[in-house]
Each structure stands twice: as C-alpha cells, then as structure tokens.
Enzyme design. Structure first.
Site, PDB file in Angstrom:
ATOM      1  N   GLU A 225      19.615  15.746 -27.275  1.00 15.17           N
ATOM      2  CA  GLU A 225      20.746  15.466 -28.160  1.00 15.17           C
ATOM      3  C   GLU A 225      21.938  14.794 -27.358  1.00 15.17           C
ATOM      4  OE1 GLU A 225      22.046  18.848 -30.672  1.00 15.17           O
ATOM      5  OE2 GLU A 225      23.983  18.049 -30.785  1.00 15.17           O
ATOM      6  N   ARG A 303      28.858  28.283 -31.634  1.00 16.78           N
ATOM      7  CA  ARG A 303      27.898  29.165 -32.375  1.00 16.78           C
ATOM      8  C   ARG A 303      27.562  30.554 -31.998  1.00 16.78           C
ATOM      9  NH1 ARG A 303      24.379  27.328 -36.743  1.00 16.78           N
ATOM     10  NH2 ARG A 303      25.114  25.154 -36.740  1.00 16.78           N
ATOM     11  N   GLU A 706      15.303  25.533 -36.410  1.00 15.85           N
ATOM     12  CA  GLU A 706      15.855  26.635 -35.546  1.00 15.85           C
ATOM     13  C   GLU A 706      15.678  28.201 -35.907  1.00 15.85           C
ATOM     14  OE1 GLU A 706      19.558  24.254 -35.462  1.00 15.85           O
ATOM     15  OE2 GLU A 706      19.455  24.566 -33.476  1.00 15.85           O
TER      16      GLU A 706
HETATM   17  N1  MTE Z   1       9.792  20.908 -33.479  1.00 14.72           N
HETATM   18  C1  MTE Z   1       9.113  20.101 -32.638  1.00 14.72           C
HETATM   19  N2  MTE Z   1       7.861  20.039 -32.754  1.00 14.72           N
HETATM   20  N3  MTE Z   1       9.776  19.435 -31.595  1.00 14.72           N
HETATM   21  C2  MTE Z   1      11.112  19.724 -31.522  1.00 14.72           C
HETATM   22  O1  MTE Z   1      11.658  18.901 -30.689  1.00 14.72           O
HETATM   23  N4  MTE Z   1      13.341  20.550 -32.224  1.00 14.72           N
HETATM   24  C3  MTE Z   1      13.874  21.752 -32.789  1.00 14.72           C
HETATM   25  C4  MTE Z   1      13.324  21.897 -34.249  1.00 14.72           C
HETATM   26  N5  MTE Z   1      12.017  21.893 -34.162  1.00 14.72           N
HETATM   27  C5  MTE Z   1      11.968  20.327 -32.391  1.00 14.72           C
HETATM   28  C6  MTE Z   1      11.226  21.033 -33.389  1.00 14.72           C
HETATM   29  C7  MTE Z   1      15.363  21.520 -33.053  1.00 14.72           C
HETATM   30  S1  MTE Z   1      16.341  22.210 -31.600  1.00 14.72           S
HETATM   31  C8  MTE Z   1      16.069  21.333 -34.028  1.00 14.72           C
HETATM   32  S2  MTE Z   1      17.586  21.200 -34.217  1.00 14.72           S
HETATM   33  C9  MTE Z   1      15.351  20.818 -35.268  1.00 14.72           C
HETATM   34  O2  MTE Z   1      13.675  20.890 -34.985  1.00 14.72           O
HETATM   35  C10 MTE Z   1      15.585  19.516 -35.639  1.00 14.72           C
HETATM   36  O3  MTE Z   1      14.779  18.797 -36.645  1.00 14.72           O
HETATM   37  P1  MTE Z   1      15.369  19.056 -38.130  1.00 14.72           P
HETATM   38  O4  MTE Z   1      16.658  18.892 -38.320  1.00 14.72           O
HETATM   39  O5  MTE Z   1      14.559  17.970 -38.821  1.00 14.72           O
HETATM   40  O6  MTE Z   1      14.690  20.447 -38.562  1.00 14.72           O
HETATM   41  N1  HPA Z   2      24.080  22.278 -33.823  1.00 15.35           N
HETATM   42  C1  HPA Z   2      23.365  21.475 -33.289  1.00 15.35           C
HETATM   43  N2  HPA Z   2      23.877  20.655 -32.715  1.00 15.35           N
HETATM   44  C2  HPA Z   2      25.140  20.274 -32.677  1.00 15.35           C
HETATM   45  C3  HPA Z   2      26.031  21.198 -33.326  1.00 15.35           C
HETATM   46  C4  HPA Z   2      25.650  22.186 -33.852  1.00 15.35           C
HETATM   47  O1  HPA Z   2      26.020  23.073 -34.772  1.00 15.35           O
HETATM   48  N3  HPA Z   2      27.253  20.631 -33.321  1.00 15.35           N
HETATM   49  C5  HPA Z   2      27.024  19.680 -32.303  1.00 15.35           C
HETATM   50  N4  HPA Z   2      25.936  19.598 -32.054  1.00 15.35           N
HETATM   51 MO1  MOS Z   3      18.615  21.285 -32.131  1.00 20.82          MO
HETATM   52  S1  MOS Z   3      19.314  22.510 -30.469  1.00 20.82           S
HETATM   53  O1  MOS Z   3      20.252  21.396 -32.875  1.00 20.82           O
HETATM   54  O2  MOS Z   3      18.535  19.964 -31.394  1.00 20.82           O
END
Ligand code: MTE
Ligand code: HPA
Ligand code: MOS
Length: 759
Positions: A225, A303, A706
């Site tokens: 990120e 958070r 998450e």
């Molecule tokens: N799943 C896989 N296979 N690989 C990843 O890197 N990242 C996780 C989750 N699932 C991740 C994952 C995290 S930290 C987040 S915030 C979300 O996927 C982001 O994707 P989304 O917002 O589309 O759910």
């Molecule tokens: N979640 C995940 N990533 C972020 C956030 C949050 O609330 N704020 C800034 N980056």
């Molecule tokens: Mo997920 S820790 O919000 O990339």
C-alpha cells in the site's frame, strides 16, 4: 464458479512484473542498505564499488533532482539516508549494473560508516522518551471514571501481539522506462497514485510525466500500500539519469529486512463487569511499535481504537493509542490494518475477566454482543447488525455445549494431550477511516465488435477484485463473461486513485463500474427502442447478448446494436466517479459515521496441545460469516479461508524477532515459520449467513478481504484453554504469537508448583 484467472495462474500464463520481457538495454538495480539501526554523520564511499564489473552508476541522496522524501501522512522518510540512519535495512544507495548479480556484488563494496547512536526497539521505552510520531489518539464513550464505581468485578492486565511478515509470493519490484520527457513505471503496488506522486516529487517532475502501470500483484496484503513506492522511485531515478530502462527486484531476504511489517503492540487493559457478566467499562492503552518513520502508522493505530470493543457493546470506554517511534523498519498496513491488534486486547480482557469470575469466556462474549442501534465509541450506531444472528446460526450448526463436554471428556482421559476451544465473533468497519480516500472511478469502453474493456483503480492481488468487476459488468449488460476484459491499472486512464485497500476495492471500483455500465446501457436501450420502434423504453431488455422487446426475443443482438450505435455516432465509452455517500468523521472529536457498514460473523476454533512437547494442532474452524449477498461465492469463500489461515499464523507460528541492536533475526523462511498445508486445520468450514442484506454494497454484497483474518484470534484462546486444562494453577500471559516454545516454557515456568507425578 471459479475465478477467471485460475486457469492462467496454474498454467503459468498470468503475467506478473517479472514475466514481462525486458526491453533491450535494460539495466538492473540493487539497493545498498544500512546495517546499523541508528547513527549520524553518515559517510558513503562508492569509489571501489564503481570500479566493479558491469557497474554503470551508483546513486545516493545527493543525486536526487527533487526532494529526498517519500513520506505521505508525515514527511519524515528519506528515499536514501542522507545524514544519518534510523533502522537496519534503510536504503542508502542504489547500484545499477548490467546484471542483477553484478549490481548486488558491487553493492557489497560500498563503504558505509556512521557514528552510532542508542537504539530503541521497544514502543514503551519510546513513549517514555516522548518519541511519538503523532500526538496520542483518544476515543471516549460514556464516563469510565464514574463507571468503575458501579462495577462488581474489575480486572486489568497487559496484552502483547507481535509483528507479521507479509510474505507476498512476489517480492517488491519495479521496471522503469524513460519516455519522452518523463518515465513509465511498471510497478507491483496497491497504490499507483502514491508511486506517481512520490516519484514526481523525487524527480521534480509534474505528475503527468509519470505513468504508472500495474498488471497484477503476486500478493500485497497491505505490504504494497505504501511500501512499494521507494523501489519504483529508485528505478525511475536511475532510468531518467541513465536514459535506460531499469529493473529492480528485491531478493526475499532483502525484502524481509528492508520492509516494515504488521505493527507489534503492547497494551494495558482494565475491564469492569457487573455480577451478571455485563461489561460496564473498558479502558485500554495501545503502545504501537511504529518503527522509524510514520508510514501508515497513525491510521493503523486509529483503526485499533475503532475496533477496540470488537463486536461488543460497552457503554463506558476510554481508549488511547500511542504511535511510538523506534529504530525498526517503518511498520505498515497489514490485513486488518490495526483492527486485529485492537480486538486481541479486548478478547484478552474478556478472557481474564472470565478466569477471575470462573465462568466460560463465551458466556461473557455472548451476553455483550452488539444489538441494533448500539453506539460504537466513535459515535456511529450499529445498523443491519448480524452479531447475534451469526452467533446463533453457528450454535445451530455446532453445539457449543457438546463441544465443551467432548473436550472435558477428552481432557480427563488424556494426561499429556489437552484440548481447548474458543469462540471468536468479529465486527469490522468497511471504508477507509479517512473519508477522503473513499472514492474510485471506472472507464468502460465498448469496442465496435461488442467486446468490452474496463479500467478502474482496483489492483488485482489475488483477492479476485477483477472477477467481481467482470461480474458487475456482466450483470448490468447481460453479455457473456468472456466478452469483458479488465485492463491493467494505469494512472493515465484512471487518475488520482486511492490504494486498493481497506477491503473496499470491490465496493468502490465495483460501484464506479456499475454506474458507468448503467449509463452506457441506458444509451443502448434508447437506441434499441428506436430501432425496434418501441415507444416504451422500459419494455426493452438485454438478456445474454440478445435484445428482448416486451419479453420477446428480437433479431437485434448486442453486437449488432453496438455497430448501429457507432454508425449513429453514439459514444460507446463512459467514465464514472464514485464516492461513498453518508460517511464522515471528525478527527478532533473522534466522532462521526466513518464506515459505510460493518461486516459480522462468528467462528469456533478447536485446538489440541501436546503438553509434553509444547506443539499443537488447530483441529477445526467452524464459522458463520456475513458475506451479504455474495457477488462470487467461490472467490469470497477462498478469501475467508485464506484470511483465517493468515490470522491463525499471526497468533501462533509467525514470530518476528529483532535483537536489541535492531537487527532482524527472522529474515528467512528457515527462521520465520508460516502455516503450511500440514499445519492447516483438518476442517475449515465457513458457512454463509443467510438472509444478510447489505443495502450499502454493490448488489447487496459485502467486503470480504480483511474481516475473516480476525477469526484467527480464536486460535490463541483455544490453545490457551488447552494449556489451562493442563496447568489450571498457572497464570498465562496474553502474549502472541503463542509459539510452541512459548507454550512449553509457560507450561513449565513454575516447576515447583508441578504435581509430584510431573516432576
Ligand atoms: N487476498 C490475496 N489473495 N492477496 C492479497 O494481497 N490482500 C488483502 C485482502 N485479500 C490480499 C488478499 C487485503 S490487506 C485487502 S485490504 C484486500 O484483500 C484488498 O482487496 P479488496 O479491497 O478488493 O478486498
Ligand atoms: N484501511 C486500509 N488502508 C488504509 C486505511 C484504512 O482505513 N486508511 C488509509 N489506508
Ligand atoms: Mo489492506 S491492509 O487494507 O491493504
């Protein structure tokens, strides 16, 4: 149902950054980093390294045309250490050579010297020296001072949770290519705009000269990120200086050493209950180990506060978080984003209260679950609450009383092996807590042959967001899925993107895609009505690529309609910007309505501990999870299973260890253990909570990325229950990960107290 990427993945046909054929003349970069955690008066001598085989150049802070600054929330992080160093692994220089090997070899010949300064690795020590990155963050509800007087039982304690290595399969990497007056970067980042913004700052260029393109990530988990940015900026710096493409791929060990991880926390808690088990007051102080720079630590910390009461209603809450600067690599986003750390403490507090009150932990948990309309410490009220429905659905599926009595039976007939179980409810807020970030856009093109190409801000990192966006377009247009393609994520097509994070990737980009498609469909339906001489547009319908008029199939198919549209000079492209409605949050008062909605669910985890050796197995995970109305059950289920395993890993095997000099000791897979298929529970059963509506998500779906991670916290308490069955006299710490070593040493820490038969 399967993810449309799956076949390409198993055949090795999916392109990742390292699969792209590199342009002729590409050079390779290697990062030289500090081996000292804290020092000043930095001296760098690159003269010997520059003479080595294949070396083209070595760049340090003084070669940066713009600012040597990669900070985001606070501008406190240099791309290359300029005057001093703040952690082991801090980049100092980048070596560019003809091969990756020569670059790496030469970097060993760079002489780096500093005058050493004292090293801090403990957040509590940092806090005592006032080494805070931002002022303390506070959340308040009710009046705890008054409430303590009304409690029958008050317990306090300390809870600690450790770091966690992201261990994305694809390490950090970037490929930068000079363009006319600028640079194009192919990056493995969750945040193309962050890469663009920071590179522009470093190179002293306007953002429009930096194009960032992302194909897909071999995993991010939050680790890309903010922390994919420096490598892209370094490659871009070298590419623009040398007028050659430059590729930078971190070795696994360098990646583990240089990048930050999940934040370790040390926390103090105090919880007050009434005789009947109702929680009346809760006080918590979080000491967050932020590492040497801000990175995303403040929102991660906030958070933890947002989720400090997990799924429970507590009328009086006082929570404070300290963002503590230490001499470790800056810790960063990791699945759950501080939520897991916050929830671990309340679960520990409840466990301790249960032990003092001599009742089962789950009795207190169940009594205190949130009800519709209950207020969170940040002012938002619970809506479409699924705490009790998911808990009750789980109890229907698996009888907690039976699990309990089976385990008691097992424990009384086994001397060395003991079992334990734990329930783990979750409640996770969906939206970036920084309201501004909750926006996304989509650009949808329909080509003249009827095929569709979609660009959004979403980054595919294995979580299946592309599949969900395809499903969204498929549902609106009603055309076969293989007519729809998701393009790479590119800053020239989609600008000013928020990172794909906070589990909101599919929600935000899905909604933007939905509205863009709806707008196009409206245009097409109007045209179809004209073509079919139907005055009432509402009678026109698209069904699987064919136009229906008043419920009857017509000759007019999608492809034909598109051709006509083009002939009639109707735009076949649409851009839509989406911003989550209703949400707001005031950081001064820590009150507002930060989340579009919450995700709920309940899990039951069982574990068996071998009390002679300290090793354990996770026997089963049974969960009822609130998916809303899933856009893609197969993708969602795999997200839940993967998240649960990652959460269990954080609580059990995965231990990040730094020595007192700030050196990472667990910097390879031989010393850093992650769950494998052998360790996986024999049963992981996640059921979909029925009749869950979510009027705030696309097609009533819910975010999934998450939330399931936090079921893993149950593994800690299941193991702890088993340990208590073996040593009921022992007071165990709330210290995660509960590695086998820790199990063993805590089972036998007071040898004198052992029964004679055990001595
Ligand atoms: N799943 C896989 N296979 N690989 C990843 O890197 N990242 C996780 C989750 N699932 C991740 C994952 C995290 S930290 C987040 S915030 C979300 O996927 C982001 O994707 P989304 O917002 O589309 O759910
Ligand atoms: N979640 C995940 N990533 C972020 C956030 C949050 O609330 N704020 C800034 N980056
Ligand atoms: Mo997920 S820790 O919000 O990339």
């Amino acid at each position: 149902m399967k993810n449309f990427d799956s076949e390409k993945h198993v055949r090795g046909e999916s392109l990742f950054l390292d699969d792209i054929p590199i342009p002729e003349g590409t050079l390779h970069a290697h990062v030289c980093y500090s081996k000292i955690a804290h020092g000043t008066n930095l001296r760098i001598d690159t003269s010997e390294a520059l003479k080595m085989n294949g070396v083209h150049a070595i760049f340090t802070a003084k070669d940066i045309p713009g600012e040597n600054q990669i900070g985001n929330i606070v501008l406190d992080e240099e791309l290359f250490g300029a005057h001093g160093v703040h952690f082991v692994g801090q980049p100092i220089a980048v070596v560019v050579a003809d091969t990756p090997f020569n670059a790496r070899y030469a970097s060993e010949a760079i002489i780096v010297e500093v005058d050493k300064l004292p090293v801090i690795t403990d957040p509590r020590v940092a806090q005592s020296k006032n080494e805070l990155i931002v002022p303390p963050i506070k959340f308040l509800l009710g009046n705890t001072e008054q409430a303590w007087k009304e409690c029958d039982v008050i317990v306090s304690g300390v809870a600690e949770s450790g770091g966690q290595e992201h261990l994305y399969l694809e390490t950090q990497c970037a490929l930068a290519m000079p363009t006319e007056g600028g640079v194009k970067i192919i990056s493995s980042t969750q945040s193309p705009t962050a890469v663009q913004r920071v590179t522009a700052r470093v190179l002293d260029m306007p953002m429009h000269k930096i194009e960032v393109d992302v194909i897909r990530l071999g995993g991010g988990f939050g680790g890309k990120e903010d922390q994919a940015t420096p490598w892209a900026a370094m490659a871009a710096l070298a590419a623009t200086k040398l007028h050659r493409p430059v590729k930078l791929v971190l070795h696994r060990q360098d990646d583990m050493r240089m990048t930050g991880k999940r934040h370790p926390y040390s926390s103090d808690f105090k919880i007050g209950l009434k005789k009947d088990g109702m929680i009346h007051a809760y006080e918590v102080s979080f000491y967050q180990n932020a590492g040497a720079a801000c990175d995303l630590s403040p929102p991660v910390l906030s958070r933890s506060l947002f989720h400090c009461t997990n799924s429970y209603f507590i009328p009086n809450v006082s929570a404070v978080g300290y963002c503590c600067r230490t001499n470790l690599p800056p810790n960063t986003a990791f699945r759950g984003f501080g939520g897991p750390q916050g929830m671990f403490v309340i679960e520990s507090a409840i466990a301790k209260a249960a032990e003092v009150m001599k009742i089962d932990r789950h009795v207190i948990q169940k009594k205190n679950l949130l009800n519709e309309g209950d207020e969170f410490p940040y002012g938002q009220k619970t809506e479409q609450c699924q705490t009790r429905t998911s808990w009750n659905a789980l109890e229907k599926k698996i009888s907690v009383d039976k699990v309990r009595s089976d385990i008691e039976k097992f424990n009384s007939s086994n001397q060395w092996k003991k079992k334990g179980f734990a329930l783990m409810p979750i409640c996770f807020g969906i939206s970036f807590t920084n309201t501004m970030m909750n926006q996304a856009s989509a650009l949808v093109h329909i080509y003249t042959d009827g095929s569709v190409g979609i660009s959004t801000a979403a980054i595919e990192m294995g979580q299946g967001v592309n599949m969900k966006i395809v499903r969204t377009a498929e549902r609106v247009f009603s055309i076969p899925i293989d007519w729809i393609r998701i393009e790479t994520t590119n800053t020239t097509r989609i600008a000013n993107t928020s990172p794909t994070a906070a589990s909101s990737g599919a929600d935000l980009n899905g909604k933007a895609t939905y509205f863009a498609c709806v707008e196009l469909l409206k245009r097409l339906k109007k045209l179809a009505a004209e073509e079919l001489k139907q005055e009432d547009e509402a009678k026109i319908e698209m069904r699987n690529g064919v136009i229906f008029n008043s419920g009857k199939e017509t000759e007019l198919a999608w492809k034909k309609l598109i051709t006509v549209a083009h002939q009639k000079r109707i735009s076949l492209s649409e851009h839509h910007h989406y911003a989550t409605p209703k949400i707001h949050f005031d950081v001064k008062t820590s009150k507002g309505h930060p989340f579009a909605y919450h995700v709920f669910g309940t899990a039951l985890i069982q574990a068996t501990v071998d009390c002679l050796r300290g090793i354990y197995e996770i026997d089963s995970v049974d969960a009822v999870h609130d998916f809303g109305m899933s856009l893609h059950p197969a993708v969602d289920l795999s997200q839940a299973e993967g998240g649960i395993m990652q959460g269990i890993g954080w609580m059990t095997l995965e231990e990040v260890v730094y020595n007192s000099e700030g050196k990472l000791l667990t910097d390879a897979l031989s010393t850093y253990k992650v769950p494998d298929i052998q360790f996986a529970p024999k049963r992981v059963r996640v059921d979909f909570l029925e009749n869950s509506e979510n009027t705030f998500g696309p097609f009533n779906s819910k975010a999934i990325g998450e939330p399931p991670f936090m079921y893993g916290i149950g593994a800690f308490f299941a193991i702890r229950e088993a340990m208590k069955a073996f040593r009921p006299d022992q007071e165990f710490q709330f210290k995660a990960p509960v590695t086998s070593e820790r199990v063993l040493t805590s089972l036998y820490s007071k040898v004198a107290a052992l029964e004679p038969s055990l001595q």
